[in-house]
Each structure stands twice: as C-alpha cells, then as structure tokens.
Design an enzyme around this catalytic site. Structure first.
Site, short mmCIF file in Angstrom:
data_model
loop_
_atom_site.label_atom_id
_atom_site.label_comp_id
_atom_site.label_asym_id
_atom_site.label_seq_id
_atom_site.Cartn_x
_atom_site.Cartn_y
_atom_site.Cartn_z
CE LYS A 121 5.23 -31.62 38.11
NZ LYS A 121 6.08 -30.80 37.27
CG ASN A 158 2.93 -28.90 40.55
OD1 ASN A 158 3.79 -29.47 41.21
ND2 ASN A 158 3.10 -28.57 39.30
N1 LIG Z 1 12.64 -26.25 38.83
C1 LIG Z 1 11.96 -27.38 38.84
O1 LIG Z 1 12.32 -28.33 39.56
C2 LIG Z 1 10.74 -27.56 37.97
C3 LIG Z 1 10.22 -28.86 37.80
C4 LIG Z 1 9.14 -29.03 36.96
C5 LIG Z 1 8.57 -27.96 36.31
N2 LIG Z 1 9.07 -26.71 36.51
C6 LIG Z 1 8.45 -25.59 35.77
O2 LIG Z 1 9.36 -25.16 34.75
C7 LIG Z 1 9.17 -23.74 34.51
C8 LIG Z 1 10.52 -23.04 34.70
O3 LIG Z 1 10.87 -23.14 36.06
P1 LIG Z 1 12.35 -22.91 36.62
O4 LIG Z 1 12.39 -23.55 37.96
O5 LIG Z 1 13.36 -23.31 35.62
O6 LIG Z 1 12.35 -21.32 36.80
P2 LIG Z 1 13.60 -20.37 37.02
O7 LIG Z 1 14.76 -21.10 37.60
O8 LIG Z 1 13.07 -19.17 37.73
O9 LIG Z 1 14.02 -19.95 35.54
C9 LIG Z 1 13.26 -19.10 34.74
C10 LIG Z 1 14.23 -18.37 33.84
O10 LIG Z 1 13.47 -17.60 32.89
C11 LIG Z 1 14.19 -16.40 32.70
N3 LIG Z 1 13.34 -15.39 32.07
C12 LIG Z 1 12.26 -14.74 32.54
N4 LIG Z 1 11.78 -13.88 31.62
C13 LIG Z 1 12.59 -14.01 30.53
C14 LIG Z 1 12.61 -13.39 29.26
N5 LIG Z 1 11.73 -12.44 28.91
N6 LIG Z 1 13.59 -13.75 28.40
C15 LIG Z 1 14.51 -14.67 28.72
N7 LIG Z 1 14.53 -15.30 29.91
C16 LIG Z 1 13.58 -14.97 30.80
C17 LIG Z 1 14.64 -16.02 34.10
O11 LIG Z 1 15.62 -15.03 34.02
P3 LIG Z 1 16.29 -14.30 35.28
O12 LIG Z 1 17.56 -15.06 35.49
O13 LIG Z 1 16.48 -12.90 34.81
O14 LIG Z 1 15.32 -14.42 36.43
C18 LIG Z 1 15.14 -17.37 34.58
O15 LIG Z 1 16.47 -17.59 34.15
C19 LIG Z 1 8.12 -23.28 35.53
O16 LIG Z 1 6.84 -23.27 34.93
C20 LIG Z 1 8.18 -24.35 36.62
O17 LIG Z 1 6.98 -24.48 37.35
C21 LIG Z 1 10.16 -26.48 37.31
#
Ligand SMILES: NC(=O)c1ccc[n+]([C@@H]2O[C@H](COP(=O)([O-])OP(=O)(O)OC[C@H]3O[C@@H](n4cnc5c(N)ncnc54)[C@H](OP(=O)(O)O)[C@@H]3O)[C@@H](O)[C@H]2O)c1
Length: 293
Positions: free
Chosen positions: A175, A179
């Site tokens: 993966k 990336n």
């Molecule tokens: N999205 C994809 O398609 C995808 C696919 C594969 C892997 N990933 C991986 O999965 C992981 C998450 O990605 P994502 O896309 O879901 O990110 P995201 O949409 O930015 O979501 C992250 C969430 O974490 C919250 N957060 C941050 N600090 C926090 C805390 N202290 N307590 C509680 N919540 C907190 C953020 O809150 P706020 O709302 O306040 O910002 C946000 O809601 C990453 O490592 C990413 O690389 C993502």
C-alpha cells in the site's frame, strides 16, 4: 453485541462507524474532536446513517470492548488522549491509518499486544462535516491471530471485507508503494491522469523503486513488477481522481507526507539505501507548506 468506539469520525471513521452501526449487532460510539450533526454516509450500497452517540470530551467517554482509531497519522497523540478512558479495561486498539508505522506510532501510548494495525483500502471522502461519500468497495487487512480474527468478526455483515494475513509487513508496504507515487499529483496539483504523461510516470517509478528497496530491507516481499503495477493503477483510475495527499493540499490541511514518503527517507537512511526522489518530494512539499503561512 460489542461496544465499539471510533476515534476520528472522518471519511474512514465515519464510513466504518455507519457500516458497523447498520448491522444492528454493535453499540457504536463516535469520539470526535469537533461537535457534529448526525452523519450521513452515501455508499455504493445506499445511504447509511451514523450512530447517534457522539462524545467530544475524552473524560465523558465510557468503557468499550474495541477502540478503532481513524484519525490522520499526524493526529496520533490527540487520538491517544481517548484511549486511556475508553480502554481502561484493556480493550484492543485497531489503527486504521496509512503508512507502515502503525505500531511505532501508538506503542508510546498502548501496550503493543493490544494494538492491531490495519491496512485500509476504502475510498471515501468528507463532503461536509456531516456527509461522507464512500466511492468504492471497502477492504481491510490485519495480521492473522486472535485479535485479527476478533476484528474481522466485528465486520461481519458490514459489506467491508477483512482479510487476515501472515505477512502484514508486505501488505502495508504494498500500500505504501502505491501511496508513495501519489506525491507527484500533490506536488503538481494535477489528478491521477497526470501519470499518463511519460515524464511524470518516470518520476513516480523512481519514488516507487526506492519504496520497494526500503520495504525489502524492512522484510517486505515486493516484486520488481510492482513498479509497473502502481503506474498502471494510476493510469487506469479516472483521470480526475484526487488522492488524499493532493486533496489535503488543495484544502489547505496538513498532509500525511511524513507517513507516506518521509518514512521511506527515514528508514532508507537507517538501511543505507539512498532515496533521492522521495527526499526531494518531501523537501518540496515542506517548502510549499511553509511558504503558505
Ligand atoms: N479517505 C480515504 O479514502 C482513505 C483510504 C485509505 C486510508 N486512509 C487513511 O485513513 C486515515 C484517516 O483518513 P481520513 O481520510 O478518514 O481522514 P479525515 O477525513 O481527515 O478524518 C480524520 C478525523 O479525525 C478527527 N480527529 C483528529 N484528531 C482527533 C482527536 N484528537 N479526537 C477525535 N477525532 C480527531 C478529525 O476531526 P475534525 O473533524 O475535527 O478534523 C476527522 O474527523 C488516514 O491515515 C488516511 O491516510 C484514508
């Protein structure tokens, strides 16, 4: 019925929460940094609603049987702030994040035998604080073992496939190789179609070749052909597809460059493997980020 806390109800956490909640088999609680209205998640299988239970203060959180962390990699310390309370009875902690450092990132906060690293293949995006779109099928990979089996059982009936692997290192590095190439789009602010340009594909090849060399030194089994597979996967993607590093840059958010390309540079240095392409990508993105402020 398991009590499950999702720390970080963003694109991944929100999708996973809605799917677990929809089975009716679990009590799901969202642990959010920012207060939000109830989630709506559009999936290829229809619209789902997130669980009603949302907590924004770790001191108000209750004990659970499982903690699923889905913050960005750079928010690990904030996420860890929830774990003491939610996991006071020793609940396992699954890390749903990109990169290859799931255990290193959380072992300062949680005993290693409670951690379950997860490779997430689930295209999802936040369209608004309360709206998420899951764009394609969801798959996750975890290490084989008792914890991995328990984790897989949680997802029965969710539509998300969980695979158990004897070689998590290889799964995570595969993966990461995919990336690693994504930084090209983030640097030039052009979606996946940019990989159809031979010069850009050559840059991506260098990035992936370095990732493969470092991954092998870390014990991953990565074939030479993976370079072409990665380039082909970007070329087959819709030309307007935007990867998350690119999306974060467009939105002015911090990026996960350290966990995606920085780690290749750091671990490469440890093994004496040169990583000039990744080093340059990390340096360029850092300058762009700094010059913004
Ligand atoms: N999205 C994809 O398609 C995808 C696919 C594969 C892997 N990933 C991986 O999965 C992981 C998450 O990605 P994502 O896309 O879901 O990110 P995201 O949409 O930015 O979501 C992250 C969430 O974490 C919250 N957060 C941050 N600090 C926090 C805390 N202290 N307590 C509680 N919540 C907190 C953020 O809150 P706020 O709302 O306040 O910002 C946000 O809601 C990453 O490592 C990413 O690389 C993502």
């Amino acid at each position: 019925m398991a009590r499950i806390a999702i720390v970080g109800p963003g694109a991944i956490g929100g999708t996973v929460a809605a799917r677990l909640h929809a089975t009716g088999n679990h009590e799901v609680c969202l642990c959010a940094r920012t207060p939000r209205p109830p989630l709506e998640v559009t999936t290829p299988d229809g619209m789902l609603r997130g669980p009603a239970q949302v907590v924004t203060n770790p001191d108000a959180a209750s004990l659970v049987d499982w903690i699923l962390v889905a913050t960005k990699t750079y928010d690990a310390a904030g996420a860890a702030g929830w774990i003491g309370r939610l996991g006071a009875a020793g609940a396992p902690v699954a890390i749903l994040q990109n990169g290859v450092e799931h255990l290193a990132r959380f072992s300062p906060f949680v005993p290693a035998d409670r951690l379950v690293p997860v490779v997430v293949d689930l295209p999802a995006e936040r369209q608004a604080p309360d709206r998420i779109r899951q764009r394609g099928p969801g798959r996750m990979t975890v290490p084989n073992g008792i914890r991995g089996e328990e984790f897989a059982r949680l997802f029965a009936g969710t539509g998300i496939t969980v695979t158990l692997t004897e070689d998590f290192t290889t799964a995570a590095w595969r993966k990461l190789c995919l990336n690693a190439a994504g930084v090209v789009s983030a640097l030039v602010l052009q979606p996946a179609g940019i990989m159809r340009d031979p010069a850009m594909a050559d840059v991506a090849r260098d990035l992936v070749q370095e990732a493969i060399a470092v991954g092998r030194a870390e014990g991953a089994v990565l074939p030479d052909e993976l370079v072409d597979e990665v380039i082909e996967s970007y070329r087959r993607a819709p030309p307007d597809a935007i990867n998350s590093l690119h999306a974060d840059r467009l939105a002015g958010r911090p990026t996960e460059i350290e966990a995606r390309n920085g780690v290749i540079v750091r671990l490469g240095a440890r093994h004496g493997i040169p990583t000039p392409a990744n080093r340059m990508a990390v340096a360029l993105l850092a300058v762009i980020d700094t010059s913004k402020s």
